[in-house]
Write an enzyme that holds these catalytic residues in place. Structure first.
Site, short mmCIF file in Angstrom:
data_model
loop_
_atom_site.label_atom_id
_atom_site.label_comp_id
_atom_site.label_asym_id
_atom_site.label_seq_id
_atom_site.Cartn_x
_atom_site.Cartn_y
_atom_site.Cartn_z
N ILE A 91 1.20 -1.09 -0.04
CA ILE A 91 -0.30 0.42 0.19
C ILE A 91 0.71 1.23 -0.07
O ILE A 91 0.50 2.19 -1.56
CB ILE A 91 -1.32 -0.03 1.28
CG1 ILE A 91 -1.92 -0.59 0.71
CG2 ILE A 91 -2.02 1.64 1.45
CD1 ILE A 91 -2.73 -0.47 0.69
N ASN A 94 2.56 1.93 -3.34
CA ASN A 94 1.74 2.11 -3.89
C ASN A 94 1.25 3.40 -4.21
O ASN A 94 0.86 4.26 -4.84
CB ASN A 94 1.14 1.53 -4.18
CG ASN A 94 1.29 0.40 -5.84
OD1 ASN A 94 1.27 0.46 -6.88
ND2 ASN A 94 1.71 -1.21 -4.73
N GLU A 95 0.53 3.73 -2.65
CA GLU A 95 0.47 5.87 -2.32
C GLU A 95 1.31 6.53 -2.37
O GLU A 95 1.16 7.78 -3.17
CB GLU A 95 -0.19 5.20 -1.26
CG GLU A 95 -1.22 4.20 -1.62
CD GLU A 95 -2.75 5.10 -1.46
OE1 GLU A 95 -2.77 6.59 -2.02
OE2 GLU A 95 -3.74 4.57 -1.37
N SER A 96 2.43 6.01 -2.17
CA SER A 96 3.04 7.46 -1.83
C SER A 96 5.05 6.84 -2.43
O SER A 96 5.96 8.21 -2.03
CB SER A 96 3.53 8.34 -0.53
OG SER A 96 4.29 6.66 0.20
N TYR A 181 -4.87 0.61 -9.01
CA TYR A 181 -4.77 0.22 -8.53
C TYR A 181 -4.52 -1.00 -7.53
O TYR A 181 -3.47 -1.43 -7.33
CB TYR A 181 -5.31 1.39 -7.58
CG TYR A 181 -4.57 1.44 -6.17
CD1 TYR A 181 -3.94 1.78 -5.26
CD2 TYR A 181 -5.70 0.94 -4.85
CE1 TYR A 181 -3.44 2.35 -4.28
CE2 TYR A 181 -4.81 0.80 -3.28
CZ TYR A 181 -4.33 1.63 -3.00
OH TYR A 181 -3.74 2.00 -2.00
#
Length: 195
Positions: A91, A94-96, A181
């Site tokens: 997570i 992929n998020e930041s 995503y």
């Protein structure tokens, strides 16, 4: 004890020793609040003092976070919330991209890109604080896993699109962003699990 009086006394003594005249000494800082020393130091450092008079702290980005610190936060919070640390890392990746200072165009913040309402809902007051962000993001991920009976795919989709969208579509919503995503996070998850 008045710290500034003590400092002035020391400055006078130094001036006497080195032969400075009185008019060559630096003037004491013009701060008159009860917290004047703290405010003076904060002003000198360009940060906000106890009275919050200076807003320059908000303009200054936080320092980057070492990978070892992120790893420790992931391991700690994964254990607390009983979530696979590989999923938490997937997570974050992929998020930041492991950037604790990341902000999305829609306002998501920090390592796990928490939206302000989500952050508040999981007890995060400062989403740019890596410890709070990973704790809150992992807690939220656990909530999504619980809501969808441990189904990682649906939990990941809910992390991105919201749990209502996943419930409404009974699976991954037909949004290109969410579909991409989920594919990306699950790919990262498998890679982190293999390590």
């Amino acid at each position: 004890m008045d710290l500034f009086a003590e400092m002035a006394s020391v400055q006078n003594r130094i001036a006497d020793i080195v032969g400075l005249r009185q008019d060559e000494q630096p003037a004491p800082p013009p701060i008159a609040s009860a917290n004047r020393f703290a405010n003076y130091v904060a002003k000198a450092l360009g940060t906000s003092g106890p009275r919050g008079d200076d807003t320059s702290l908000a303009a200054r980005p936080p320092a980057p976070v070492a990978p070892e610190q992120i790893e420790a936060l992931v391991q700690q919070n994964a254990a607390v919330w009983q979530v696979d640390p590989a999923l938490v890392k997937a997570i974050i990746a992929n998020e930041s991209g492991f950037n604790a200072n990341a902000t999305s165009p829609v306002g998501a913040q920090g390592l796990m890109q928490l939206m302000p309402d989500t952050a508040a809902g999981v007890g995060v007051r400062d989403a740019f604080d890596p410890a709070q962000n990973v704790a809150g993001g992992t807690r939220y991920l656990k909530q999504m896993l619980d809501r969808f009976g441990g189904d990682v795919t649906r939990a990941v989709a809910a992390y991105n699109a919201g749990p209502e969208a996943v419930a409404r579509y009974n699976g991954i919503p037909p949004y290109a962003e969410t579909q991409n995503y989920v594919t990306s996070v699950l790919g990262s998850y498998e890679r982190y699990r293999a390590r």
